[in-house]
Scaffold this motif. Structure first.
Motif, mmCIF file in Angstrom:
data_model
loop_
_atom_site.group_PDB
_atom_site.id
_atom_site.type_symbol
_atom_site.label_atom_id
_atom_site.label_comp_id
_atom_site.label_asym_id
_atom_site.label_seq_id
_atom_site.Cartn_x
_atom_site.Cartn_y
_atom_site.Cartn_z
ATOM 1 N N GLU A 148 0.834 -1.202 0.000
ATOM 2 C CA GLU A 148 0.000 0.000 0.000
ATOM 3 C C GLU A 148 0.869 1.252 0.000
ATOM 4 O O GLU A 148 0.599 2.212 -0.732
ATOM 5 C CB GLU A 148 -0.935 -0.008 1.213
ATOM 6 C CG GLU A 148 -1.975 1.096 1.179
ATOM 7 C CD GLU A 148 -3.009 0.950 2.279
ATOM 8 O OE1 GLU A 148 -3.841 1.863 2.433
ATOM 9 O OE2 GLU A 148 -2.985 -0.078 2.999
ATOM 10 N N PHE A 176 -5.532 -6.470 -0.434
ATOM 11 C CA PHE A 176 -5.227 -5.179 -1.056
ATOM 12 C C PHE A 176 -6.087 -4.911 -2.287
ATOM 13 O O PHE A 176 -6.236 -3.768 -2.717
ATOM 14 C CB PHE A 176 -3.746 -5.138 -1.449
ATOM 15 C CG PHE A 176 -3.338 -3.866 -2.131
ATOM 16 C CD1 PHE A 176 -3.177 -2.680 -1.415
ATOM 17 C CD2 PHE A 176 -3.127 -3.840 -3.508
ATOM 18 C CE1 PHE A 176 -2.811 -1.507 -2.057
ATOM 19 C CE2 PHE A 176 -2.760 -2.670 -4.154
ATOM 20 C CZ PHE A 176 -2.601 -1.499 -3.418
ATOM 21 N N LYS A 211 -8.785 -2.221 -2.079
ATOM 22 C CA LYS A 211 -8.253 -0.854 -2.031
ATOM 23 C C LYS A 211 -7.856 -0.371 -3.415
ATOM 24 O O LYS A 211 -8.102 0.783 -3.785
ATOM 25 C CB LYS A 211 -7.057 -0.799 -1.078
ATOM 26 C CG LYS A 211 -7.412 -1.126 0.364
ATOM 27 C CD LYS A 211 -6.180 -1.121 1.262
ATOM 28 C CE LYS A 211 -6.551 -1.484 2.695
ATOM 29 N NZ LYS A 211 -5.364 -1.511 3.582
ATOM 30 N N ARG A 214 -10.992 0.534 -5.431
ATOM 31 C CA ARG A 214 -11.543 1.845 -5.069
ATOM 32 C C ARG A 214 -10.760 2.974 -5.736
ATOM 33 O O ARG A 214 -11.342 3.939 -6.245
ATOM 34 C CB ARG A 214 -11.536 2.024 -3.549
ATOM 35 C CG ARG A 214 -12.152 3.340 -3.091
ATOM 36 C CD ARG A 214 -12.157 3.456 -1.577
ATOM 37 N NE ARG A 214 -12.754 4.720 -1.149
ATOM 38 C CZ ARG A 214 -12.113 5.883 -1.136
ATOM 39 N NH1 ARG A 214 -10.844 5.945 -1.534
ATOM 40 N NH2 ARG A 214 -12.724 6.989 -0.750
ATOM 41 N N VAL A 215 -9.438 2.857 -5.762
ATOM 42 C CA VAL A 215 -8.610 3.887 -6.402
ATOM 43 C C VAL A 215 -8.924 3.974 -7.892
ATOM 44 O O VAL A 215 -9.042 5.068 -8.460
ATOM 45 C CB VAL A 215 -7.115 3.584 -6.172
ATOM 46 C CG1 VAL A 215 -6.232 4.467 -7.066
ATOM 47 C CG2 VAL A 215 -6.752 3.801 -4.711
ATOM 48 N N VAL A 241 -6.472 9.011 -4.629
ATOM 49 C CA VAL A 241 -5.733 8.184 -3.687
ATOM 50 C C VAL A 241 -5.410 8.991 -2.442
ATOM 51 O O VAL A 241 -5.295 10.225 -2.506
ATOM 52 C CB VAL A 241 -4.430 7.657 -4.351
ATOM 53 C CG1 VAL A 241 -3.455 8.789 -4.614
ATOM 54 C CG2 VAL A 241 -3.778 6.567 -3.522
#
Length: 479
Positions: A196, A238, A241, A244-245, A251
């Motif tokens: 991340e 991950f 996540k 979503r980005v 971000v």
């Protein structure tokens, strides 16, 4: 100054776009139907066309099909409803060069127009050199260049060593983002606890050891292309996540409060079967669909008929110049040995083999300069092929006997072999008979049926790689 044709049955939108474009010094013409667009193009060929996908009467796709023969070099940009990427991709398969979503951002629309006008078709020649003329390779390359311009996410599929990063760089070089950064990331090399931070960045003090602010790979790729190699290796935790980005196009750094807007195009690649990973719960289906707005399958070296020699000669010339050792080429005998090898590592393995051979050679690369495993496999394949054709096939005919295999007094075994009875080896006889049966069946199928390697492998219930090995062993090929 360019002449731009605007095709949309919403007159207010036509007028708005015409005003925006005219303020940049370009001339415009607005029409409200596909038929009128065809007539206008015949009267005066535009430098660029903005074409609505959902026209009344003749729709945008049909208009696009009819416009291409009239103005084959003219870039056509489709205007479509927000989020309708599949329709836009379909339009680009038909010949559009890009698309914009409605309602569109005025500045983004003008930027697209100016960039495409500046690029022209010649800008696509900036792509890195990729060697190959085989139909399978040209198909993949043509797809890469066709979908380079629009900002859609592309997924590259192919075995290890097929050149996925080179294709990604070619897509970047032929895109509107070619002046921006190209940022490659090997997802298989990222530690799970740091992934991340690596991709999104972190603020100072976000965790123990974060002694300074770090800019993530997404931010580093602003205005350019982010290449996510081996995307199938991303940890399951991950993936949500990342999804979503990609959806929000923004971000937040680890430990940060600010939302950073992203202007990044994502190209990803994998040698894994993501559909199997999805079924097994290892990869998110929604992330898969977000990544593969367009999918391009890269052929293995085994599937690139005629390309191996071209690529080998390219690498020999490349490393001969780099090492400056006077090597002038590669012999036909060495090429023949290369063609007898299976190339599990594809082009990357071939490059390494040629680099090693150039170092050893003094004038021309010969078979002895090639790696032992390549020479050995080629030799074995050659010997097997010669053995299968050097003598008459062995045959055994069993006369009489009972169904349970126990013969009576009159049972006779007639054996026709290419050697003396005293030399008969049952295992060798059985193996040769089996090979002869395989060869005969494969020959008959190749002569009778015209199907792909995958179809033939499925018919025979064997792995495609096993089938390729057997075809090479028996000296058979596609007719």
């Amino acid at each position: 100054m360019a002449h731009i044709l605007i095709v949309d049955d919403e007159r207010e939108l036509c007028a708005l776009v015409a005003t925006l474009v005219s303020e940049r010094g370009h001339s415009t013409q607005c029409v409200t139907s596909g038929e009128a667009a065809l007539h206008s193009t015949k009267e005066r060929r535009p430098d660029l066309v903005l074409l609505d996908l959902c026209l009344g009467g003749m729709d945008g796709l049909e208009t696009l099909r009819r416009l291409k023969p009239i103005a084959p070099g003219t870039p056509i940009v489709m205007m479509t409803a927000f989020g309708n990427v599949p329709a836009a991709v379909n339009a680009m398969k038909t010949g559009a060069i890009d698309f914009v979503s409605k309602p569109f951002n005025n500045q983004a629309l003008l930027s697209t127009i100016e960039t495409l006008l500046a690029m022209g078709r010649e800008a696509r020649g900036h792509a890195p050199t990729l060697i190959g003329e085989s139909p399978s390779f040209r198909k993949a390359m043509d797809q890469a260049l066709k979908f380079a311009v629009p900002d859609i996410n592309i997924l590259l599929l192919g075995e290890t060593g097929t050149g996925k990063e080179l294709f990604a760089r070619a897509i970047h070089a032929a895109s509107k983002r070619r002046k921006g950064p190209f940022v490659p990331v090997d997802c298989s090399m990222l530690a799970e606890n740091l992934i991340e931070s690596e991709l999104f960045g972190h603020e100072k003090g976000a965790y123990t050891g974060a002694s300074s602010t770090r800019i993530g790979r997404f931010e580093l790729a602003q205005g350019g292309t982010l290449f996510l190699d081996e995307i199938g290796n991303l940890p399951a935790g991950f993936q949500a996540k990342l999804l979503r980005v990609l959806q929000e196009r923004c971000v937040e750094r680890v430990g940060g409060q600010d939302t950073i807007r992203l202007d990044v195009r994502v190209v990803s690649a994998t040698n894994a079967n993501l559909k199997e990973d999805i079924a097994a719960g290892r990869f998110r289906q929604d992330l898969y669909y977000r990544l593969q707005e367009m999918t391009i399958c890269l052929p293995s070296l085994r599937e690139r008929s005629g390309d191996l020699g071209r690529i080998a000669r390219h690498f020999v010339a490349l490393y001969a110049e780099r090492f400056g050792n006077g090597v002038t080429g590669i012999s036909d005998e060495a090429i023949e040995v290369l063609e007898g090898y299976d190339w599990p590592g594809n082009v990357r393995e071939l490059e390494n083999a040629m680099k090693s051979a150039v170092i050893q050679a003094t004038d021309v690369v010969l078979p002895d300069h090639l790696p032992p495993e390549i020479r050995d496999q080629a030799s074995q394949a050659s010997q097997a092929s010669q053995a299968s054709t050097s003598h008459a096939p062995a045959r055994a005919v069993l006369d009489g006997g009972t169904p349970d295999g126990h013969g009576g007094e009159d049972d006779r075994i007639k054996v026709e072999l290419g050697f003396q009875l005293s030399e008969i080896n049952l295992k060798a006889y059985a193996a040769e008979a089996g090979e002869q049966a395989e060869r005969s069946l494969l020959t008959a199928l190749l002569c009778r049926e015209r199907m792909s390697g995958a179809q033939l492998a499925k018919l025979l219930s064997v792995d495609p790689k096993t089938l390729r090995t057997k075809l090479k062993k028996y000296g058979l090929g596609w007719r």
